[in-house]
Design a protein around this motif. Sequence first.
Motif, PDB file in Angstrom:
ATOM      1  N   ARG A 128       0.847  -1.186   0.000  1.00 25.49           N
ATOM      2  CA  ARG A 128       0.000   0.000   0.000  1.00 25.49           C
ATOM      3  C   ARG A 128       0.894   1.251   0.000  1.00 25.49           C
ATOM      4  O   ARG A 128       2.076   1.180   0.362  1.00 25.49           O
ATOM      5  CB  ARG A 128      -0.907   0.015   1.232  1.00 25.49           C
ATOM      6  CG  ARG A 128      -1.997  -1.037   1.164  1.00 25.49           C
ATOM      7  CD  ARG A 128      -3.071  -0.822   2.212  1.00 25.49           C
ATOM      8  NE  ARG A 128      -4.191  -1.737   1.987  1.00 25.49           N
ATOM      9  CZ  ARG A 128      -4.256  -2.966   2.477  1.00 25.49           C
ATOM     10  NH1 ARG A 128      -3.280  -3.410   3.246  1.00 25.49           N
ATOM     11  NH2 ARG A 128      -5.290  -3.746   2.201  1.00 25.49           N
ATOM     12  N   ALA A 129       0.316   2.380  -0.392  1.00 29.54           N
ATOM     13  CA  ALA A 129       1.073   3.639  -0.410  1.00 29.54           C
ATOM     14  C   ALA A 129       1.598   3.948   0.990  1.00 29.54           C
ATOM     15  O   ALA A 129       0.920   3.697   1.998  1.00 29.54           O
ATOM     16  CB  ALA A 129       0.179   4.770  -0.897  1.00 29.54           C
ATOM     17  N   ARG A 130       2.793   4.519   1.055  1.00 25.59           N
ATOM     18  CA  ARG A 130       3.399   4.833   2.360  1.00 25.59           C
ATOM     19  C   ARG A 130       2.512   5.775   3.175  1.00 25.59           C
ATOM     20  O   ARG A 130       2.551   5.733   4.407  1.00 25.59           O
ATOM     21  CB  ARG A 130       4.778   5.469   2.164  1.00 25.59           C
ATOM     22  CG  ARG A 130       5.849   4.474   1.718  1.00 25.59           C
ATOM     23  CD  ARG A 130       7.236   5.056   1.898  1.00 25.59           C
ATOM     24  NE  ARG A 130       8.264   4.116   1.419  1.00 25.59           N
ATOM     25  CZ  ARG A 130       9.510   4.076   1.875  1.00 25.59           C
ATOM     26  NH1 ARG A 130       9.896   4.919   2.818  1.00 25.59           N
ATOM     27  NH2 ARG A 130      10.391   3.221   1.394  1.00 25.59           N
ATOM     28  N   THR A 131       1.718   6.604   2.503  1.00 24.74           N
ATOM     29  CA  THR A 131       0.838   7.525   3.231  1.00 24.74           C
ATOM     30  C   THR A 131      -0.239   6.781   4.010  1.00 24.74           C
ATOM     31  O   THR A 131      -0.857   7.342   4.918  1.00 24.74           O
ATOM     32  CB  THR A 131       0.161   8.499   2.253  1.00 24.74           C
ATOM     33  OG1 THR A 131      -0.457   7.737   1.196  1.00 24.74           O
ATOM     34  CG2 THR A 131       1.164   9.460   1.659  1.00 24.74           C
ATOM     35  N   GLU A 132      -0.454   5.503   3.677  1.00 30.42           N
ATOM     36  CA  GLU A 132      -1.467   4.702   4.378  1.00 30.42           C
ATOM     37  C   GLU A 132      -0.875   3.884   5.522  1.00 30.42           C
ATOM     38  O   GLU A 132      -1.611   3.224   6.260  1.00 30.42           O
ATOM     39  CB  GLU A 132      -2.180   3.762   3.393  1.00 30.42           C
ATOM     40  CG  GLU A 132      -2.964   4.493   2.315  1.00 30.42           C
ATOM     41  CD  GLU A 132      -3.620   3.532   1.335  1.00 30.42           C
ATOM     42  OE1 GLU A 132      -4.151   2.489   1.784  1.00 30.42           O
ATOM     43  OE2 GLU A 132      -3.598   3.812   0.123  1.00 30.42           O
ATOM     44  N   TRP A 133       0.449   3.905   5.674  1.00 29.90           N
ATOM     45  CA  TRP A 133       1.065   3.171   6.772  1.00 29.90           C
ATOM     46  C   TRP A 133       0.928   3.979   8.055  1.00 29.90           C
ATOM     47  O   TRP A 133       0.976   5.204   8.047  1.00 29.90           O
ATOM     48  CB  TRP A 133       2.550   2.908   6.505  1.00 29.90           C
ATOM     49  CG  TRP A 133       2.846   2.178   5.228  1.00 29.90           C
ATOM     50  CD1 TRP A 133       1.948   1.634   4.352  1.00 29.90           C
ATOM     51  CD2 TRP A 133       4.137   1.944   4.663  1.00 29.90           C
ATOM     52  NE1 TRP A 133       2.592   1.067   3.286  1.00 29.90           N
ATOM     53  CE2 TRP A 133       3.950   1.239   3.450  1.00 29.90           C
ATOM     54  CE3 TRP A 133       5.432   2.254   5.070  1.00 29.90           C
ATOM     55  CZ2 TRP A 133       5.016   0.847   2.639  1.00 29.90           C
ATOM     56  CZ3 TRP A 133       6.496   1.863   4.267  1.00 29.90           C
ATOM     57  CH2 TRP A 133       6.283   1.164   3.066  1.00 29.90           C
ATOM     58  N   SER A 134       0.800   3.276   9.167  1.00 25.68           N
ATOM     59  CA  SER A 134       0.649   3.943  10.460  1.00 25.68           C
ATOM     60  C   SER A 134       1.880   3.668  11.325  1.00 25.68           C
ATOM     61  O   SER A 134       2.282   2.518  11.500  1.00 25.68           O
ATOM     62  CB  SER A 134      -0.614   3.404  11.152  1.00 25.68           C
ATOM     63  OG  SER A 134      -0.766   3.990  12.416  1.00 25.68           O
ATOM     64  N   TRP A 135       2.489   4.741  11.837  1.00 26.76           N
ATOM     65  CA  TRP A 135       3.687   4.642  12.676  1.00 26.76           C
ATOM     66  C   TRP A 135       3.380   5.172  14.071  1.00 26.76           C
ATOM     67  O   TRP A 135       2.720   6.195  14.215  1.00 26.76           O
ATOM     68  CB  TRP A 135       4.838   5.461  12.086  1.00 26.76           C
ATOM     69  CG  TRP A 135       5.359   4.946  10.777  1.00 26.76           C
ATOM     70  CD1 TRP A 135       4.827   5.162   9.536  1.00 26.76           C
ATOM     71  CD2 TRP A 135       6.524   4.127  10.572  1.00 26.76           C
ATOM     72  NE1 TRP A 135       5.588   4.531   8.576  1.00 26.76           N
ATOM     73  CE2 TRP A 135       6.635   3.893   9.181  1.00 26.76           C
ATOM     74  CE3 TRP A 135       7.484   3.582  11.439  1.00 26.76           C
ATOM     75  CZ2 TRP A 135       7.667   3.127   8.634  1.00 26.76           C
ATOM     76  CZ3 TRP A 135       8.505   2.820  10.892  1.00 26.76           C
ATOM     77  CH2 TRP A 135       8.589   2.596   9.500  1.00 26.76           C
ATOM     78  N   TYR A 214      11.164   2.435   5.194  1.00 29.74           N
ATOM     79  CA  TYR A 214      10.380   1.336   4.602  1.00 29.74           C
ATOM     80  C   TYR A 214       9.850   0.466   5.746  1.00 29.74           C
ATOM     81  O   TYR A 214      10.383   0.493   6.852  1.00 29.74           O
ATOM     82  CB  TYR A 214      11.263   0.527   3.651  1.00 29.74           C
ATOM     83  CG  TYR A 214      10.490  -0.468   2.810  1.00 29.74           C
ATOM     84  CD1 TYR A 214       9.385  -0.055   2.062  1.00 29.74           C
ATOM     85  CD2 TYR A 214      10.836  -1.814   2.772  1.00 29.74           C
ATOM     86  CE1 TYR A 214       8.662  -0.967   1.301  1.00 29.74           C
ATOM     87  CE2 TYR A 214      10.129  -2.723   2.007  1.00 29.74           C
ATOM     88  CZ  TYR A 214       9.041  -2.289   1.283  1.00 29.74           C
ATOM     89  OH  TYR A 214       8.316  -3.191   0.548  1.00 29.74           O
ATOM     90  N   HIS A 215       8.770  -0.306   5.505  1.00 35.28           N
ATOM     91  CA  HIS A 215       8.250  -1.117   6.626  1.00 35.28           C
ATOM     92  C   HIS A 215       9.238  -2.189   7.051  1.00 35.28           C
ATOM     93  O   HIS A 215       9.480  -2.368   8.234  1.00 35.28           O
ATOM     94  CB  HIS A 215       6.854  -1.680   6.336  1.00 35.28           C
ATOM     95  CG  HIS A 215       6.700  -2.479   5.080  1.00 35.28           C
ATOM     96  ND1 HIS A 215       7.215  -3.736   4.929  1.00 35.28           N
ATOM     97  CD2 HIS A 215       6.040  -2.191   3.930  1.00 35.28           C
ATOM     98  CE1 HIS A 215       6.882  -4.206   3.723  1.00 35.28           C
ATOM     99  NE2 HIS A 215       6.178  -3.283   3.097  1.00 35.28           N
TER     100      HIS A 215
END
Length: 288
Positions: A128-135, A214-215
């Motif tokens: 998924r787009a990096r903007t959709e990852w949650s940190w 990156y994840h």
Amino acid sequence: MNEKLAADTAMGAVTLLVGDLDAMTAYYRDVVTLQVLSADGDTVTLGRAGRPIVVLRHEPALRHAGPGSAGLFHTAILFETQAALAAALASVARHAPGTFTGSADHLVSQAFYFTDPEGNGIELYWDRARTEWSWTHGQVEMATLFLDPRAFLAEHLTEEAATGATAQDAASVGHVHLSVGDVATARAFYVDALGFDATAELGNQALFVSAGGYHHHMAMNVWNSRGAGPRMPALGLGRVDLALPTADSLGELGERLRHRGVEVRDDGRSVSFEDPWANLLVAAVPSA
């Protein structure tokens, strides 16, 4: 001295030592849908759009490692579109359905898992787009949620992709997951010495690390290998390649590893070293 890997570090090819070169070439070419980029005697390189992903090296004298050994958990091949991933998934379903071992939505990605004919794990996935990852506090949120492969195919497999329209599309090694003896030693090597950032941890079971947010570019777990010592020569993982962006970043890596007491071989083009389980890593700056 720079303590971190360059942000635009990426994974290079994974080399597998194989007993049956023809059967393994056929699997990665005809089932996984990689292209043969070169075939030279006992070595076949497969990839996409000119980029090497898996290098198969014939080592008929070697045997499989015993259960519980350190080594490869899986090579994860990253597809740029869900249609291209669906086409590869459909190919495995058609040609080698028995090699499918599972699937999961990891929040950051959608992933499908397989085992090749010699027991090496493979993940085929899309990010998924990096903007959709949650940190949260420097840790990326990942999970293992149900992902129905049939529903994924129904949604994303186009007629064009099914007939080979995405067969030329770029793909790459997105990450490499290793089986190791313990997580604390893995952290000391891959984070403290090598210079990855830790992005997720599962207690003393698994560690996920990356460069540049990156994840994960690499992961290490003890699920099948807790307590494992250094590897003996065996079929399976031959080496993991790291692609560094500049000669300076490569030089800094070699200097950092030596400073940490890691034995480094530097031939002027690449820096080679082993992790605590004798997994070979080779870092280089890819030629343009």
